[in-house]
Each structure stands twice: as structure tokens, then as C-alpha cells.
Design an enzyme around this catalytic site. Structure first.
Site, mmCIF file in Angstrom:
data_model
loop_
_atom_site.group_PDB
_atom_site.id
_atom_site.type_symbol
_atom_site.label_atom_id
_atom_site.label_comp_id
_atom_site.label_asym_id
_atom_site.label_seq_id
_atom_site.Cartn_x
_atom_site.Cartn_y
_atom_site.Cartn_z
ATOM 1 N N HIS A 166 -11.169 -11.346 2.703
ATOM 2 C CA HIS A 166 -10.872 -9.942 3.114
ATOM 3 C C HIS A 166 -12.336 -9.698 3.411
ATOM 4 C CE1 HIS A 166 -10.714 -5.813 3.522
ATOM 5 N NE2 HIS A 166 -9.316 -6.021 3.825
ATOM 6 N N LYS A 181 0.382 -9.516 1.050
ATOM 7 C CA LYS A 181 -0.761 -9.400 0.321
ATOM 8 C C LYS A 181 -1.075 -8.080 -0.445
ATOM 9 C CE LYS A 181 -4.531 -7.870 3.609
ATOM 10 N NZ LYS A 181 -4.884 -6.650 3.020
ATOM 11 N N LYS A 207 1.040 -1.161 -0.043
ATOM 12 C CA LYS A 207 -0.018 -0.147 -0.002
ATOM 13 C C LYS A 207 0.843 1.215 -0.015
ATOM 14 C CE LYS A 207 -2.200 -1.071 4.014
ATOM 15 N NZ LYS A 207 -3.096 -0.465 5.014
ATOM 16 N N ASP A 266 -3.141 -4.961 -0.810
ATOM 17 C CA ASP A 266 -4.178 -3.938 -0.201
ATOM 18 C C ASP A 266 -5.345 -4.189 -0.945
ATOM 19 O OD1 ASP A 266 -4.603 -2.551 1.982
ATOM 20 O OD2 ASP A 266 -4.123 -0.743 1.251
#
Lengths: 381, 381
Positions: B262, B171, B146, B173
Site C-alpha cells: 500500500h 483487505k 472500513k 483498510d
């Protein structure tokens, strides 16, 4: 710390979301600032790079004002580029992480034509659906095949009776999937044939709407089967199959059928007045972006808890100007008794689909006669 | 009225759902009876056909007892045949229409092996994921690339630093989609290469997890691309792409990668203590049925509002016995400071994935060094 960041070719065009935020002024303002970061960079403000990320990617509070007791309205804008021209990512920016934060409600989407232009919206909309049904001057009448547990042959008998009696649209109950006591393909085939036979006899254009909600790898297959077997439209539950899956079905030229969406599994988004998504946005604006032509929801005064005002909001969300995105039919279900009809017309005008379920069955065994009764009632309004 | 209905080959096997229902005893009991009908035949009790529909298809109250002040627990069973062996239809029966009725919360799913056997569940689960990462004796460490707005090259530099410093999983974002400032394929390619290079240098097996959440017609395509480009797992937002779409990805032998889910867009289901779906069921049981191997959620004490107890419930939902459905990793994010670690271990034991975001960046510009610091901290616990 990342240095100042420059992003090529940002258009400067932004879309906005109006949020209702609970709390006193300080809290609400702080929550608004948080939305700007949480929904985009998901990064603390002091770590966010200067330049185009802070200037353009981070959300921007365009307006902030008191909206009620301990409620503030924040209009927050985002760069159109954040969406990647994708409905899923648009929803992700609008309400992804903040769905988990209490006291934030999406009230309205304010989308510029630059963003609307990436969506086709409803293939039919109100005008297209009326043309298909050849009914122009009154609300449409829809009922459902039920209950779960009947065989395809029994449901086809029902469908024939409804269509013979003048019902415009006959949908599967949304609980009819592909159960072994009522396999999808056999049901669709029999019911489509029954409705076709009735149409040949009545000269009308009654539409059968099978439920294509199902496993991810079957949704497209079932929709194509609906088309092949001559049924007239699709019933889909967007929160179960994915909102953008509806968009995919609507966009498919191979299918090319109207889509009615059902609110199953969606209630948690609207059940709180302080969190979630407004009725206006969820059942109206979002379903239009997804390409639905009619949006089912529980009518006020029925066995669910939507208020008259919330239902009226859905109707507004179905027709408010969204550029080239067509207006669609609000399809309230339940509570459709004769003495309430006048008030129901006041809320929805003439552009709605009346959904009658148990009421038709309650009038007696002759479903065709009960259908005629409701059709006459609707024509006389 | 339809006469008595006989349904062939009903097994008699039932699954149950434990619901928490608000109200005084009479109201709660009446709501429980309503659930039995609303979620199956969607028909008034007096119109429902006798025989197998009333006996088997309609839900059955198996247990009803006071659970707290103005709260009752109703355990309601349904015939396994109502699900059509389909996760979407299972969710439809469990919480479809009643999601729209206030004061009903899904507390727990009680699924017999006859129903569990139709789902593969997680392809990897805790054991499989540990084997892939070659880390067996401590919680796994995950961080995110990110902020949104960085280019693929900038994110790849981050990924290289994280992997070099000993982070186990990196991962995207969840806001990284396919924006023109960070195209999906270029990002996945560059970041996968960066992590591969770092792994060659460290001898470790750090896993890069691209976000494949996107338009319905791109999800499978992107997942296959992730595989092709050598990234190690998929990140998916089930409430955005459809819960069963995750199941499809998990079941696909062509993909065969671990899946991290998520919670974007899911918060409305859990935000009310009286309506919706419990943390245990939504982030635990349902995600396991959908085949997720790790389930992300906001940790207690961070910038979201989940309580310590709710987080503990998620951990239980990730590991409670569900027959052959493997246990998966709870992946709490946020609030991971050194002084809180002891308590965090008390809640999750050692079987969890620590998700560190801003905290890594806050320690300074050398992300590899910050990663090493957290990795050491985790190893010393």
C-alpha cells in the site's frame, strides 16, 4: 449505511497536526475537511456512521487561518486512540494517504503527554551524549570515514588519525554497508580498535559510529555486533530501514548505544515547500520520537540546497519542548569553513555537532594534524 | 590524498539508473557528474583516489541526452559490488543523498541478472496469485474493510458479505492497525473465520488480507499470526515499515503468503515531476524487488491526482522484463464506475486488481448484493 456507532472507553484526548495547505480559501478548507476523513475513516462523509466515529475518529479542524499567499494553516486533531500507541500508525494518520495529494505539508506535530508517554524518545539526548564524550562547553566535532572502496585497514588508519587529532565522533560514511571490499564486521572491529588505541593515548573519549543500515534481518544483528566490538554508537538511515526500526534500536537495552540518524532517501519529503513534511518535523520531531540522539542533515551554504531558515527550523525541532522526550543534536554537514563559523554559531548556538567531511582531507595528507586544526578552531569559537 | 587504490575481485559488472535531470545542458551534465560521486564515494573529485575507486566505484555516465525542455536523461552505471547484494544499499546508491538535491528524478532501473539474482522477488506474482484465487480470465476484485472505528465483529460481518457476494480479495483498510477499539488479533481471527465460512458456502477462494503494518518488533509476529489464523495474504505499507522489511516477509518460508503493498507515506517521492522517483520505479520495479505480489495505488480520475499516463507507467513497471523477478498485479483504487471501465481496461489490460471502496457501500445496505453487482460487471467486461 452503518447505523450509529458507539466505541467503548474513548479517552477524549486528541493530538494535533498543523498542516500548510495550498490554494484559495475555499480549496484549502475543502482539503482540510478531506484530511479529516482521508487520514482516518477513508470513507465519504455521507457514508460515515454517526456517533463516535463521526464525533471522535474522524479528524477535527481545530483552527484554520491564512498563513501566506494562497496558503492556509489548518490545525487538525485526531483521537489518540487512532495511533494504537504506535509510531508507524501515528505517521500513517499524520501523513499516510495525503502524502499522495499535492499541496499539503505537515508543519508541526502537537502531541499531548498522553501520547508522548508511549515513546521513550532518545536514550541519551544532548546531555547524555555530552557525558559519554566528556565534552561540555563547545559544539561536538564529527567526521566520516570515506571514500567507499577503501579497505577496513585503510579506514581504520583514518579513524586512528582522526581520533588522535581530537575529533569527537567518527562515523562511517553512510555508503559503507557490507560490501565485499569492506565487510561490515571487519571494518567495525578494526575501526573500533583504532579509536580505542587513540583514546588510550589521548585520554579522550572519541566515539566510533558504524553504519548499521542494511537488510531488515541484519539491522539488529549488526547493532549488537557494534556493541560487542566496542564501538560507541550507531549510524542509521531511518527512511531506508524504517523509522520505527530506529525506535526499536533505541529502546533495546541489549544495545543501549546512542544513535545518529542520516537523511539518506529522505529528501523527497522536504524538497517541495508546498508538499511533504517540514524540516522541523521530519529531521527534528519525528527523529526524536524515533529515539535518535543526533540528526544529520546538509548545512546551508554547502553542496545541498537547504536554506539557513530550514536549518534553523531543524535545530528548533531538535530542542522544542516535547515533554519528557529529550532534546537532541542537530548535526549539520558541509560548508564548515572558518569564515562561516560565526554565522553557523548564530543559527545553532553551541548545541550542535559539526560534521566535517572533505574539508579535513583537503588540508593535506596528515589527517591527525588537520583534525587538530579543526578542533582548535572549534575550541576558540 | 590517498594514493592509487586497488580493489580485489571486482567483477566489472555494472547496473544502471536512468535519471531525468532538470536544467540547461551544462547544469544537467554537471549534476550527472555530481551523482556519480555523491552516490558512491561522497568525496570531491580531486580528492578521490585513482585506480579502482575512480575507475569502478565512482558512478559512470553511460549516456546523456536531451529528454525534453530543460530536461536531460543521464544513464549512470555503478559497480554491482556497491550494493553489497542488499536492497537497502541498492536504494541508497540509486537515490540516497541525491533525494535531497532538487531536479533529479529516478526514471528507470536497469539491473543485470548478476544483481537481480540476489533477490527472490515476488513469491507468487500474477500467476501464483491467480492460482490461489482460482480466477484466470478477468481482473481480480478487491475491496477494503472500513471505516476505522468499527469493531472486529462489525468488520467480520462486512467481510462475510463481501466474500459471499463474490469479491476475490478483502483487505483491511490500511488505517486498521492494533487500536484498542479493533485489536489486531481479534480482527484477523474474526474476519478470517467469516471469509472461510463464506468460501465454504460459495465454493470460491476469497482471500482476506490483514494489515500487518505496525511497530518494527511486531511486523513479523503479526505476519505469522495472520498465517496461523488462516488469512490468505498480508497488507504492508513499505514506506512505513521499511521497503526491505517487505522483502524479508516475502522471503520467509514460515509465512509463505502473498503480499499486497500500500502506498501510504510514499507520495512525496512521486508528487513532483522533476524530483523523486518515477511511478514506474517506485510502485513497479522497487516493489517487485521487495517481493510484493500486488501494488496498490490511486487510480486516475479518482480522488487523488495520478494521471492516466502515470498509472499506465505503474502497470508497465509491474510487468516489464526483470529476468526471473515475476510480474505483479497493479492494483488501482478509486474511480471504478461502470462508464469508466472500458478506458480502465485499455490502460491495464486484464492483469490488474480492481480496488473498490466507497463505491460498494454507496449502492446500499446489502453489501453482498452490491458485491455481486460489481462481480457481474467485471465478468461481463
Amino acid at each position: 449505511m452503518i447505523g450509529s456507532v458507539y466505541i467503548e472507553n474513548l479517552s477524549g484526548v486528541r493530538y494535533s497536526v498543523s498542516y500548510l495547505i495550498s490554494g484559495d480559501e475555499g480549496t484549502a478548507l475543502s482539503k482540510s475537511r478531506d484530511i479529516c476523513y482521508e487520514q482516518t475513516v477513508e470513507f465519504p462523509e455521507d457514508l460515515t456512521p454517526d456517533g463516535d466515529i463521526k464525533e471522535h475518529i474522524v479528524g477535527r479542524i481545530e483552527d484554520f487561518a491564512k498563513a501566506g499567499e494562497k496558503t492556509y494553516r489548518a490545525v487538525i486533531s485526531f483521537a489518540v486512540e487512532t495511533t494504537g500507541n504506535d509510531l508507524v500508525q501515528l505517521l500513517n494518520v499524520v501523513f499516510g494517504n495525503i502524502s499522495i495529494k499535492p499541496g499539503i505539508k505537515v508543519e508541526r506535530l502537537l502531541l499531548p503527554e498522553e501520547l508522548l508517554s508511549v515513546f521513550n524518545g532518545p536514550r541519551f539526548g544532548i546531555d547524555g551524549l555530552r557525558k559519554r564524550l566528556k565534552v561540555f562547553d563547545r559544539p561536538l566535532i564529527c567526521t566520516a570515514l570515506k571514500p567507499m572502496g577503501l579497505s577496513p585497514a585503510q579506514l581504520a588508519d583514518q579513524a586512528y588519525a582522526f581520533a588522535s587529532g581530537g575529533i569527537d565522533m567518527i562515523k562511517d560514511d553512510h555508503g559503507l554497508a557490507d560490501q565485499k571490499f569492506c565487510p561490515f564486521e571487519e571494518r567495525v572491529k578494526r575501526c573500533a580498535e583504532a579509536v580505542k588505541k587513540a583514546n588510550e593515548e589521548t585520554g579522550k573519549s572519541c566515539m566510533y559510529i558504524p553504519n548499521i543500515t542494511g537488510p531488515a534481518h541484519r539491522v539488529m544483528e549488526r547493532s549488537l555486533k557494534v556493541k560487542e566490538l566496542g564501538a560507541g554508537a550507531l549510524l542509521a538511515c531511518p527512511l531506508l530501514i524504517g523509522i520505527d526500526t530506529v525506535r526499536l534500536l533505541a529502546d533495546s537495552d541489549d544495545i543501549g548505544l546512542p544513535i545518529m540518524v542520516h537523511p539518506s532517501f529522505s529528501g523527497s519529503f522536504v524538497i517541495s515547500s508546498m508538499s511533504g513534511i517540514s524540516h522541523f518535523v521530519l529531521y527534528g520531531q519525528i527523529m526524536r520520537l524515533a529515539g535518535a540522539d543526533a540528526t544529520v542533515f546538509p548545512n546551508y551554504g554547502g553542496r545541498f540546497s537547504f536554506s539557513r531558515e530550514e536549518c534553523s527550523e531543524i535545530a528548533s525541532g531538535c530542542s522544542i519542548d516535547m515533554g519528557h522526550i529529550a532534546a537532541i543534536f542537530p548535526s549539520p554537514g558541509g560548508g564548515m569553513t572558518e569564515d562561516r563559523m560565526k554565522d553557523i554559531f548564530q543559527v545553532y548556538g553551541k548545541e550542535f555537532i559539526v560534521l566535517i567531511g572533505g574539508g579535513l582531507h583537503r588540508r593535506g595528507e596528515d589527517l591527525a594534524e588537520s583534525s587538530r586544526y579543526f578542533a582548535r578552531m572549534m575550541e576558540s569559537m
